[in-house]
Design a protein around this motif. Structure first.
Motif, PDB file in Angstrom:
ATOM      1  N   THR A 140     -29.548  72.589  19.715  1.00 37.89           N
ATOM      2  CA  THR A 140     -30.211  73.609  18.893  1.00 37.89           C
ATOM      3  C   THR A 140     -31.724  73.552  19.092  1.00 37.89           C
ATOM      4  N   LEU A 141     -32.259  72.337  19.112  1.00 37.33           N
ATOM      5  CA  LEU A 141     -33.701  72.160  19.315  1.00 37.33           C
ATOM      6  C   LEU A 141     -34.133  72.748  20.653  1.00 37.33           C
ATOM      7  N   LEU A 156     -33.212  63.749  15.399  1.00 37.26           N
ATOM      8  CA  LEU A 156     -34.207  64.767  15.105  1.00 37.26           C
ATOM      9  C   LEU A 156     -35.374  64.255  14.264  1.00 37.26           C
ATOM     10  N   ASP A 168     -39.375  74.511  15.555  1.00 35.89           N
ATOM     11  CA  ASP A 168     -38.177  74.211  16.337  1.00 35.89           C
ATOM     12  C   ASP A 168     -37.317  73.176  15.618  1.00 35.89           C
ATOM     13  N   GLY A 198     -27.682  68.770  17.413  1.00 33.86           N
ATOM     14  CA  GLY A 198     -29.088  68.778  17.034  1.00 33.86           C
ATOM     15  C   GLY A 198     -30.008  68.976  18.220  1.00 33.86           C
ATOM     16  N   ALA A 224     -33.441  73.521  13.678  1.00 33.23           N
ATOM     17  CA  ALA A 224     -32.352  72.594  13.994  1.00 33.23           C
ATOM     18  C   ALA A 224     -31.809  71.931  12.723  1.00 33.23           C
ATOM     19  N   ALA A 266     -26.922  64.245  13.853  1.00 40.00           N
ATOM     20  CA  ALA A 266     -28.136  64.802  14.448  1.00 40.00           C
ATOM     21  C   ALA A 266     -29.401  64.212  13.846  1.00 40.00           C
TER      22      ALA A 266
END
Length: 458
Positions: free
Chosen positions: A404-405, A275, A421, A401, A425, A271
């Motif tokens: 979740t974001l 991210l 946010d 990732g 994550a 992730a």
């Protein structure tokens, strides 16, 4: 041999880090949002998972270096396709084509090296294989950010063309050709269809469940179908003499722990390339070039580690260095969730360099450790299983990732992505990756001793 074979890994690693740095610019140009572009990252990894399983058979059937050369040509064609893309669908398709080439380049290079190297020299050989590959992440982010900021993101794919041609020339004129085997093992066609479809549907389903452009139900159905096909493949594998992926190797304790612990670690690490650059650009207000100059320092630490890995594992064995490396790497991900625009830049760079060192220790050690209790005749299968599963987990990491974001963003309400946010994550993927440290603690203290203390054979 390892240095020349590493041309492919250099190209792959530079490509992946360049794309991560330039996601926001690519998304704006082709008319989509950055979160949706995680589908392009996933498409590449899914292609790896589908086609890596036949890399060993292809090498035996047509000769490893022949397969290697063709794979580099396919990767170059995919790169050109990415540069010419004007929509999300075209970009995803071109990335999938790149993945088809990458599926043969990396694993075939690794397999050639494993078959040609005595086990007690394998750590050193793996380090030499991956040192040039680490130059890609060092060069990639700042160079890709520079091209994207001051020229155009299209050029980050065009640079693969001369690099790939150089690799093909070196392989053709420097390395001795490896003849195909007279009687390669029969390919498991049903297994290829079942496993490839399972990987593709599951990874695609997990990725699209959070895509704004597609209903979540589409992703749920695809992921469920993938799980069902995977169950059918497991049943088929255990009943077949020569399965595509011989799951019976999971009976070996060191191999099993390597795969399972690596699963959680790759989910977390997968992730990060998605991210972290996005957070630096969207929440910290950096340009692609500025974020690239920051993210590349981790590769410097990784490069330093390559010259020390052999000594570390010879001196301390495998258990505790793997536990320490995964734990420090997880703390590095956790730190990313604590950064703010006010965090001093030297602090961020120092942490990234230190964590990059220990991540490199893990990758070098685990790449050799996975073969610790595997017989020579099963090395090809062990290589394929670890590579396929590893790439699939990296794809799942991107989905974890990004998902979740997107979930946190939706729960918070409308508006642009905020720093909170991204922080949530990072905390989630840290918890997943940390499971690897707990699992490595279960290893016997002398696990993998044959890789550092003699141990004949190839």
């Amino acid at each position: 041999m390892p240095l020349i074979l590493a041309t492919a890994l250099f190209m792959e690693n530079m490509d992946s880090t360049v794309i991560a740095t330039s996601l926001a610019a690519i998304a704006a140009d082709i008319g989509t949002d950055p979160i949706s572009l995680k589908l392009a990252l996933t498409a590449y990894l899914v292609a790896l998972a589908i086609f890596i399983p036949i890399s060993s058979w292809m090498s035996d059937r047509f000769g490893a270096l022949n397969v290697f050369r063709v794979a580099m040509v396919v990767f170059i064609c995919g790169s050109i396709g990415c540069a010419l893309s004007s929509s999300l669908a075209q970009f995803v398709g071109a990335r999938f084509l790149q993945g088809m080439g990458g599926a043969m380049m990396g694993p075939v290079a690794r397999l050639v090296l494993v078959r040609a190297t005595p086990r007690n020299q394998l750590i050193d050989a793996m380090a030499w294989l991956t040192i040039p590959a680490l130059i890609g992440p060092i060069v990639g982010p700042p160079f890709g950010g520079f091209l994207t900021t001051f020229f155009s993101w299209h050029w980050i794919f065009i640079i693969n063309v001369p690099i790939g041609i150089l690799g093909i020339v070196l392989v053709s004129f420097v390395l001795p050709n490896t003849p195909e085997r007279n009687e390669p093992r029969q390919i498991d066609r049903l297994g290829f269809v079942l496993a490839g479809s399972a990987f593709a549907l599951f990874a695609f389903g997990c990725s699209v469940m959070s895509l704004p452009a597609l209903p979540p139900q589409v992703g749920a159905v695809a992921a469920s179908a993938g799980i069902g096909l995977a169950a059918l493949y497991v049943r088929h594998s255990l009943r077949t003499e020569y399965p595509l992926l011989d799951l019976r190797l999971l009976r070996l304790p060191v191999f099993r722990i390597s795969v399972v612990a690596g699963t959680f670690f790759r989910l977390g690490q997968g992730a990060v390339p998605f991210l972290f650059p996005l957070m630096l650009q969207l929440s910290f207000g950096m340009t692609p070039f500025e974020s690239g100059m920051i993210t590349f320092v981790g590769a410097i630490g990784a490069l330093i580690a390559k010259f020390m890995c052999n000594w570390i594992f010879a001196r301390f064995g495998f258990k505790y260095p793997l536990v320490l490396a995964t734990a420090i790497s997880c703390l590095g991900i956790l730190a990313m969730g604590l950064y703010t625009p006010a965090t001093p830049l030297p602090v961020i760079l120092s942490i990234l360099t230190f964590v990059g060192f220990w991540q490199s220790v893990f990758w070098t050690g685990s790449n050799a450790f996975v073969f610790a209790d595997v017989e020579d005749k099963d090395a090809g299968q062990a290589n394929v299983i670890s590579q396929v599963w590893g790439q699939l987990m990296f794809a799942m990491g991107v989905a974890l990732g990004g998902g979740t974001l997107e979930l946190v963003h939706r729960l918070r309400g409308d508006g642009p992505l905020q720093l909170a946010d991204f922080q949530t994550a990072f905390f989630v993927v840290t918890g997943v990756a940390a499971i690897a440290s707990v699992l490595f603690l279960r290893l016997p203290r002398n696990a993998g001793h044959q890789l550092t203390h003699g141990g004949g054979g190839h």
